[in-house]
Design a protein around this motif. Sequence first.
Motif, PDB file in Angstrom:
ATOM      1  N   THR A  24     -13.333  -1.861   1.719  1.00  0.00           N
ATOM      2  CA  THR A  24     -12.235  -1.616   0.779  1.00  0.00           C
ATOM      3  C   THR A  24     -11.957  -0.127   0.655  1.00  0.00           C
ATOM      4  OG1 THR A  24     -12.708  -3.631  -0.457  1.00  0.00           O
ATOM      5  CG2 THR A  24     -11.488  -1.902  -1.623  1.00  0.00           C
ATOM      6  N   MET A  25     -13.007   0.660   0.531  1.00  0.00           N
ATOM      7  CA  MET A  25     -12.822   2.102   0.406  1.00  0.00           C
ATOM      8  C   MET A  25     -12.182   2.680   1.670  1.00  0.00           C
ATOM      9  SD  MET A  25     -16.174   3.316  -1.740  1.00  0.00           S
ATOM     10  CE  MET A  25     -17.376   2.439  -0.751  1.00  0.00           C
ATOM     11  N   ILE A  26     -12.615   2.223   2.828  1.00  0.00           N
ATOM     12  CA  ILE A  26     -12.040   2.705   4.090  1.00  0.00           C
ATOM     13  C   ILE A  26     -10.581   2.287   4.214  1.00  0.00           C
ATOM     14  CG2 ILE A  26     -12.155   2.450   6.611  1.00  0.00           C
ATOM     15  CD1 ILE A  26     -15.245   2.275   6.258  1.00  0.00           C
ATOM     16  N   LEU A  27     -10.274   1.030   3.867  1.00  0.00           N
ATOM     17  CA  LEU A  27      -8.908   0.526   4.017  1.00  0.00           C
ATOM     18  C   LEU A  27      -7.913   1.195   3.074  1.00  0.00           C
ATOM     19  CD1 LEU A  27      -9.387  -3.277   4.736  1.00  0.00           C
ATOM     20  CD2 LEU A  27      -8.788  -1.444   6.331  1.00  0.00           C
ATOM     21  N   ILE A  28      -8.382   1.717   1.962  1.00  0.00           N
ATOM     22  CA  ILE A  28      -7.487   2.487   1.089  1.00  0.00           C
ATOM     23  C   ILE A  28      -6.948   3.693   1.865  1.00  0.00           C
ATOM     24  CG2 ILE A  28      -7.441   4.025  -0.924  1.00  0.00           C
ATOM     25  CD1 ILE A  28      -9.232   1.932  -2.337  1.00  0.00           C
ATOM     26  N   PHE A  29      -7.826   4.361   2.609  1.00  0.00           N
ATOM     27  CA  PHE A  29      -7.400   5.525   3.377  1.00  0.00           C
ATOM     28  C   PHE A  29      -6.621   5.130   4.633  1.00  0.00           C
ATOM     29  CE2 PHE A  29     -10.970   7.035   0.827  1.00  0.00           C
ATOM     30  CZ  PHE A  29     -10.328   8.071   0.155  1.00  0.00           C
ATOM     31  N   VAL A  30      -6.985   4.016   5.260  1.00  0.00           N
ATOM     32  CA  VAL A  30      -6.214   3.506   6.401  1.00  0.00           C
ATOM     33  C   VAL A  30      -4.801   3.154   5.951  1.00  0.00           C
ATOM     34  CG1 VAL A  30      -5.982   1.599   8.050  1.00  0.00           C
ATOM     35  CG2 VAL A  30      -8.208   2.692   7.723  1.00  0.00           C
ATOM     36  N   GLY A  31      -4.687   2.499   4.802  1.00  0.00           N
ATOM     37  CA  GLY A  31      -3.377   2.160   4.256  1.00  0.00           C
ATOM     38  C   GLY A  31      -2.537   3.407   4.006  1.00  0.00           C
ATOM     39  N   TYR A  32      -3.168   4.443   3.496  1.00  0.00           N
ATOM     40  CA  TYR A  32      -2.467   5.700   3.217  1.00  0.00           C
ATOM     41  C   TYR A  32      -2.033   6.390   4.510  1.00  0.00           C
ATOM     42  CZ  TYR A  32      -1.669  10.512   1.769  1.00  0.00           C
ATOM     43  OH  TYR A  32      -1.116  11.759   1.570  1.00  0.00           O
ATOM     44  N   LEU A  33      -2.958   6.506   5.448  1.00  0.00           N
ATOM     45  CA  LEU A  33      -2.675   7.256   6.677  1.00  0.00           C
ATOM     46  C   LEU A  33      -1.781   6.513   7.660  1.00  0.00           C
ATOM     47  CD1 LEU A  33      -6.249   8.723   7.291  1.00  0.00           C
ATOM     48  CD2 LEU A  33      -4.229   9.953   6.454  1.00  0.00           C
ATOM     49  N   CYS A  34      -1.946   5.205   7.776  1.00  0.00           N
ATOM     50  CA  CYS A  34      -1.235   4.446   8.808  1.00  0.00           C
ATOM     51  C   CYS A  34      -0.016   3.688   8.295  1.00  0.00           C
ATOM     52  CB  CYS A  34      -2.192   3.453   9.468  1.00  0.00           C
ATOM     53  SG  CYS A  34      -3.576   4.236  10.305  1.00  0.00           S
ATOM     54  N   TYR A  35      -0.015   3.306   7.031  1.00  0.00           N
ATOM     55  CA  TYR A  35       1.040   2.442   6.517  1.00  0.00           C
ATOM     56  C   TYR A  35       1.781   3.041   5.323  1.00  0.00           C
ATOM     57  CZ  TYR A  35      -1.246  -0.798   9.621  1.00  0.00           C
ATOM     58  OH  TYR A  35      -1.774  -1.378  10.734  1.00  0.00           O
ATOM     59  N   LYS A  36       1.526   4.303   5.035  1.00  0.00           N
ATOM     60  CA  LYS A  36       2.230   5.020   3.965  1.00  0.00           C
ATOM     61  C   LYS A  36       2.062   4.362   2.603  1.00  0.00           C
ATOM     62  CE  LYS A  36       3.852   7.763   7.144  1.00  0.00           C
ATOM     63  NZ  LYS A  36       2.754   8.129   7.965  1.00  0.00           N
ATOM     64  N   GLU A  37       0.930   3.689   2.388  1.00  0.00           N
ATOM     65  CA  GLU A  37       0.640   3.126   1.070  1.00  0.00           C
ATOM     66  C   GLU A  37       0.163   4.259   0.168  1.00  0.00           C
ATOM     67  OE1 GLU A  37      -2.217   0.014   1.670  1.00  0.00           O
ATOM     68  OE2 GLU A  37      -0.842  -1.181   2.896  1.00  0.00           O
ATOM     69  N   SER A  38       0.458   4.163  -1.085  1.00  0.00           N
ATOM     70  CA  SER A  38       0.081   5.239  -1.998  1.00  0.00           C
ATOM     71  C   SER A  38      -1.372   5.077  -2.454  1.00  0.00           C
ATOM     72  CB  SER A  38       1.009   5.255  -3.211  1.00  0.00           C
ATOM     73  OG  SER A  38       0.917   4.039  -3.907  1.00  0.00           O
ATOM     74  N   ILE A  39      -1.984   6.216  -2.744  1.00  0.00           N
ATOM     75  CA  ILE A  39      -3.320   6.215  -3.359  1.00  0.00           C
ATOM     76  C   ILE A  39      -3.092   6.505  -4.840  1.00  0.00           C
ATOM     77  CG2 ILE A  39      -5.581   7.309  -3.492  1.00  0.00           C
ATOM     78  CD1 ILE A  39      -5.431   7.842  -0.517  1.00  0.00           C
ATOM     79  N   THR A  40      -3.253   5.466  -5.636  1.00  0.00           N
ATOM     80  CA  THR A  40      -3.003   5.580  -7.071  1.00  0.00           C
ATOM     81  C   THR A  40      -4.313   5.869  -7.796  1.00  0.00           C
ATOM     82  OG1 THR A  40      -3.374   3.222  -7.424  1.00  0.00           O
ATOM     83  CG2 THR A  40      -1.119   3.904  -6.875  1.00  0.00           C
ATOM     84  N   TRP A  41      -4.173   6.210  -9.071  1.00  0.00           N
ATOM     85  CA  TRP A  41      -5.371   6.430  -9.879  1.00  0.00           C
ATOM     86  C   TRP A  41      -6.194   5.153  -9.986  1.00  0.00           C
ATOM     87  CZ3 TRP A  41      -7.578  10.774 -10.494  1.00  0.00           C
ATOM     88  CH2 TRP A  41      -6.837  11.946 -10.490  1.00  0.00           C
ATOM     89  N   ASN A  42      -5.535   4.008 -10.000  1.00  0.00           N
ATOM     90  CA  ASN A  42      -6.265   2.734 -10.030  1.00  0.00           C
ATOM     91  C   ASN A  42      -7.148   2.594  -8.793  1.00  0.00           C
ATOM     92  OD1 ASN A  42      -5.033   2.068 -12.406  1.00  0.00           O
ATOM     93  ND2 ASN A  42      -3.634   0.574 -11.521  1.00  0.00           N
ATOM     94  N   LYS A  43      -6.628   3.000  -7.646  1.00  0.00           N
ATOM     95  CA  LYS A  43      -7.410   2.915  -6.414  1.00  0.00           C
ATOM     96  C   LYS A  43      -8.569   3.909  -6.433  1.00  0.00           C
ATOM     97  CE  LYS A  43      -3.676   1.080  -3.590  1.00  0.00           C
ATOM     98  NZ  LYS A  43      -2.740   1.330  -2.484  1.00  0.00           N
ATOM     99  N   VAL A  44      -8.337   5.099  -6.960  1.00  0.00           N
ATOM    100  CA  VAL A  44      -9.410   6.093  -7.071  1.00  0.00           C
ATOM    101  C   VAL A  44     -10.511   5.565  -7.979  1.00  0.00           C
ATOM    102  CG1 VAL A  44      -9.997   8.412  -7.891  1.00  0.00           C
ATOM    103  CG2 VAL A  44      -7.903   8.050  -6.556  1.00  0.00           C
ATOM    104  N   VAL A  45     -10.117   4.988  -9.111  1.00  0.00           N
ATOM    105  CA  VAL A  45     -11.098   4.396 -10.028  1.00  0.00           C
ATOM    106  C   VAL A  45     -11.801   3.230  -9.335  1.00  0.00           C
ATOM    107  CG1 VAL A  45     -11.388   3.143 -12.211  1.00  0.00           C
ATOM    108  CG2 VAL A  45      -9.918   5.174 -12.112  1.00  0.00           C
ATOM    109  N   GLY A  46     -11.060   2.450  -8.568  1.00  0.00           N
ATOM    110  CA  GLY A  46     -11.657   1.346  -7.812  1.00  0.00           C
ATOM    111  C   GLY A  46     -12.719   1.830  -6.841  1.00  0.00           C
ATOM    112  N   ILE A  47     -12.457   2.948  -6.172  1.00  0.00           N
ATOM    113  CA  ILE A  47     -13.456   3.528  -5.256  1.00  0.00           C
ATOM    114  C   ILE A  47     -14.706   3.917  -6.033  1.00  0.00           C
ATOM    115  CG2 ILE A  47     -13.975   5.534  -3.806  1.00  0.00           C
ATOM    116  CD1 ILE A  47     -11.027   5.427  -2.861  1.00  0.00           C
TER     117      ILE A  47
END
Length: 142
Positions: free
Chosen positions: A106-129
């Motif tokens: 999950t932690m890796i895919l947050i960054f894959v989503g950001y780098l490859c698919y332009k998904e945002s890294i929100t504060w919720n995701k940071v807290v999730g990590i």
Amino acid sequence: MFNYLLPLALVVLSNVFYHICTKSVPDSMHPLASLTITYAVGAVASLILYFVLNKNANIVNEYKHLNWAPWVLGLAIVGLEVGYIYMYKFGWNISTAQIIQSAVLTMILIFVGYLCYKESITWNKVVGIIVCLAGLGLINIK
């Protein structure tokens, strides 16, 4: 709602059986030999379901749409299967192996989503990590 939850239920149920079966591969059997049966059954089941679920099924026509993804997915699936079989052979508990790998994934895919698919890294995701890291720490306390 049914179409939204049905795939989730299928994935969860399949994962339960997946982990039970993966942990139950005999220690005396090489994991790759086991996977030859697994993939033969999977190929036959996929072929049957393809024809049962599609009125005008034409598998050859479907293959005309191939790209790199199914080929690499096949290799990735072998890695997953062999990895889990070896995790269980080397003593990982069925109750924690999936949780630990899922948290790391999950932690890796947050960054894959950001780098490859332009998904945002929100504060919720940071807290999730942070929660994932805390959970990993708690699970590994003996």
